[in-house]
Design an enzyme around this catalytic site. Structure first.
Site, PDB file in Angstrom:
ATOM      1  N   GLY A  45      15.755 -30.309   8.134  1.00  0.00           N
ATOM      2  CA  GLY A  45      16.169 -29.365   7.102  1.00  0.00           C
ATOM      3  C   GLY A  45      17.233 -28.402   7.599  1.00  0.00           C
ATOM      4  N   CYS A  46      17.066 -27.922   8.820  1.00  0.00           N
ATOM      5  CA  CYS A  46      18.039 -26.985   9.375  1.00  0.00           C
ATOM      6  C   CYS A  46      19.362 -27.685   9.669  1.00  0.00           C
ATOM      7  CB  CYS A  46      17.479 -26.301  10.624  1.00  0.00           C
ATOM      8  SG  CYS A  46      16.098 -25.197  10.219  1.00  0.00           S
ATOM      9  N   ALA A  47      19.298 -28.945  10.055  1.00  0.00           N
ATOM     10  CA  ALA A  47      20.525 -29.716  10.271  1.00  0.00           C
ATOM     11  C   ALA A  47      21.300 -29.825   8.957  1.00  0.00           C
ATOM     12  CB  ALA A  47      20.200 -31.102  10.823  1.00  0.00           C
TER      13      ALA A  47
END
Length: 152
Positions: A45-47
């Site tokens: 998700g952060c990527a």
């Protein structure tokens, strides 16, 4: 912690970016600043969140806006992660030590998980908070909503 409210001047901070350069928030006065808090590097998700910033780098620039990706990860981890993601223009900041100090200062630290929340804080050219939105950990910010906030 001062409560973060729209219209208030943002409390200053100094953090290191993924290349160990010192980034002093108040040095960016005159530009809009998007503080893009994300929980943890090396997660899917952060990527996606950080790639979204990178994909829109030129649009941010054309709107006199600097996007800063902030998490509690260390400088070496953020550097390796940026390389892995192919992120070359978006600045990644390390809020590693003291652990999550900036996230805590702005009320964006998730105490249960020991990481920052996923949040967008938009600061205007005079360093006043213009927009704040906290998201569910697994959801991505609506980039169009952020661009509307920048334009307004």
């Amino acid at each position: 912690m001062n409560e973060l409210k729209t219209g208030k001047t943002i409390e200053d901070f100094t953090l290191r970016d993924s290349n160990r350069n010192v980034v002093h928030l108040h040095d960016l006065k005159g530009k809009k600043i998007l503080l893009a808090f994300h929980p943890l590097a090396w997660t899917q998700g952060c990527a996606k969140h950080m790639k979204l910033l990178e994909e829109n780098y030129e649009k941010f620039s054309s709107m006199n806006t600097v996007a800063l990706g902030i998490s509690i990860d260390s400088v070496p981890s953020k550097k390796a992660w940026a390389k892995e993601l192919g992120v070359e223009k978006t600045v990644f900041l390390s809020d590693f030590w003291p652990h999550g100090a900036v996230a805590r200062m702005y009320g964006m630290f998730n105490e249960d998980m020991g990481v920052s929340k996923r949040a967008s804080i938009l600061i205007d050219e005079d360093l006043k908070v213009k927009y704040i939105k906290v998201y569910e950990t697994r959801s991505l910010p609506d980039i169009d909503e952020i661009f509307v906030a920048i334009r307004d």
